[in-house]
Write a protein that holds these residues in place. Structure first.
Motif, mmCIF file in Angstrom:
data_model
loop_
_atom_site.group_PDB
_atom_site.id
_atom_site.type_symbol
_atom_site.label_atom_id
_atom_site.label_comp_id
_atom_site.label_asym_id
_atom_site.label_seq_id
_atom_site.Cartn_x
_atom_site.Cartn_y
_atom_site.Cartn_z
ATOM 1 N N HIS A 15 34.503 -16.074 -107.498
ATOM 2 C CA HIS A 15 35.376 -15.994 -108.688
ATOM 3 C C HIS A 15 34.738 -16.860 -109.373
ATOM 4 O O HIS A 15 34.380 -17.796 -109.450
ATOM 5 N N LEU A 44 36.956 -17.370 -119.266
ATOM 6 C CA LEU A 44 36.238 -15.600 -120.052
ATOM 7 C C LEU A 44 36.866 -14.927 -120.231
ATOM 8 O O LEU A 44 37.957 -14.529 -120.472
ATOM 9 N N ARG A 45 36.537 -14.808 -121.863
ATOM 10 C CA ARG A 45 37.123 -13.647 -122.833
ATOM 11 C C ARG A 45 36.067 -12.333 -123.003
ATOM 12 O O ARG A 45 35.289 -13.103 -123.657
ATOM 13 N N SER A 96 30.535 -11.153 -123.595
ATOM 14 C CA SER A 96 31.042 -12.178 -122.732
ATOM 15 C C SER A 96 31.171 -13.702 -123.324
ATOM 16 O O SER A 96 29.406 -14.092 -123.514
ATOM 17 N N SER A 101 35.826 -10.384 -113.264
ATOM 18 C CA SER A 101 37.261 -10.389 -114.594
ATOM 19 C C SER A 101 38.033 -10.327 -113.825
ATOM 20 O O SER A 101 39.869 -9.652 -113.784
ATOM 21 N N HIS A 102 38.169 -8.788 -113.291
ATOM 22 C CA HIS A 102 39.009 -7.771 -112.842
ATOM 23 C C HIS A 102 39.104 -8.167 -110.887
ATOM 24 O O HIS A 102 40.057 -6.800 -110.363
#
Length: 222
Positions: free
Chosen positions: A4, A11-12, A18, A43-44
């Motif tokens: 993680h 993060l976006r 990214s 991120s998921h």
């Protein structure tokens, strides 16, 4: 093996790229294109295979991505990245006293940002926001708009270019200490690559304009 992001790394994904905001080091950066897919999985909450781990090794080796060692070892969600900007704050006629308070708040924020790292400043704002939510005064938006207008008027006494952080920290602290709950929004764009921050109340932009912030994608909202 599960990984993680470090708790203060955000993060976006913006326009196929990214973007990461490293709060601890007060740094925004674009991840290389080869990392985009693996960061999407991360991120998921998806596991990373050995190939993905190898691609993200530069971030793992720097401690930006951390191995999850057990079911309870998850990155704490200290912040969100949700903002629903709806409009600009209307102008109100602030008192001279309120403008003086705004000037003092902006000077205080500038000193605070010189003396403390951004991570400590944002952690303090988060604590004030939590207390403000518990003790929120039943005040109309008009009251908040008057304060926001006072801060816009006070900005003429300070440099404006590149000073969005000082202005936003000052306004956020000022309103939160008076039990007015607001959101401090950090946004990023990739064409060109830049970052910005502003303050909102129920989606209304208080210290900028919708036109000025719509080019940015929120990466962190406190």
């Amino acid at each position: 093996m599960e990984f993680h992001l470090r708790a203060d790394l955000f993060l976006r994904h913006v326009d196929g790229q990214s973007v990461l905001f490293d709060v601890q080091n007060d740094r925004y950066f674009l991840a290389p294109d080869r990392m985009h897919r693996a960061l999407g999985l991360l991120s998921h909450g998806e596991p990373l295979d050995l190939r993905d781990q190898a691609i993200l090794a530069p971030l793992i080796n720097r401690g930006l991505i951390i191995e999850r060692r057990g079911p309870d070892d998850a990155a704490p969600m200290a912040y969100t990245a949700t903002s629903t900007t709806t409009g600009d704050a209307p102008e109100r006629r602030p008192s001279g006293s309120l403008i003086c308070q705004a000037i003092i708040a902006q000077a205080g924020a500038e000193l605070q940002l010189r003396r403390r790292k951004i991570g400590g400043v944002l952690a303090a704002i988060r604590g004030r926001r939590q207390r403000a939510i518990r003790n929120e005064a039943q005040l109309s938006s008009e009251d908040i708009f008057e304060h926001a207008t006072a801060f816009r008027a006070s900005s003429k006494f300070f440099p404006t270019h590149g000073q969005c952080l000082r202005r936003s920290v000052a306004l956020t602290n000022h309103l939160l200490t008076r039990q007015r709950v607001v959101d401090m929004v950090f946004g990023v764009s990739v064409r060109p690559f830049r970052a910005h921050c502003w303050v909102e109340h129920s989606g209304v932009v208080l210290n900028d304009t919708v036109e000025g912030v719509r080019r940015y994608t929120p990466i962190l909202v406190i």
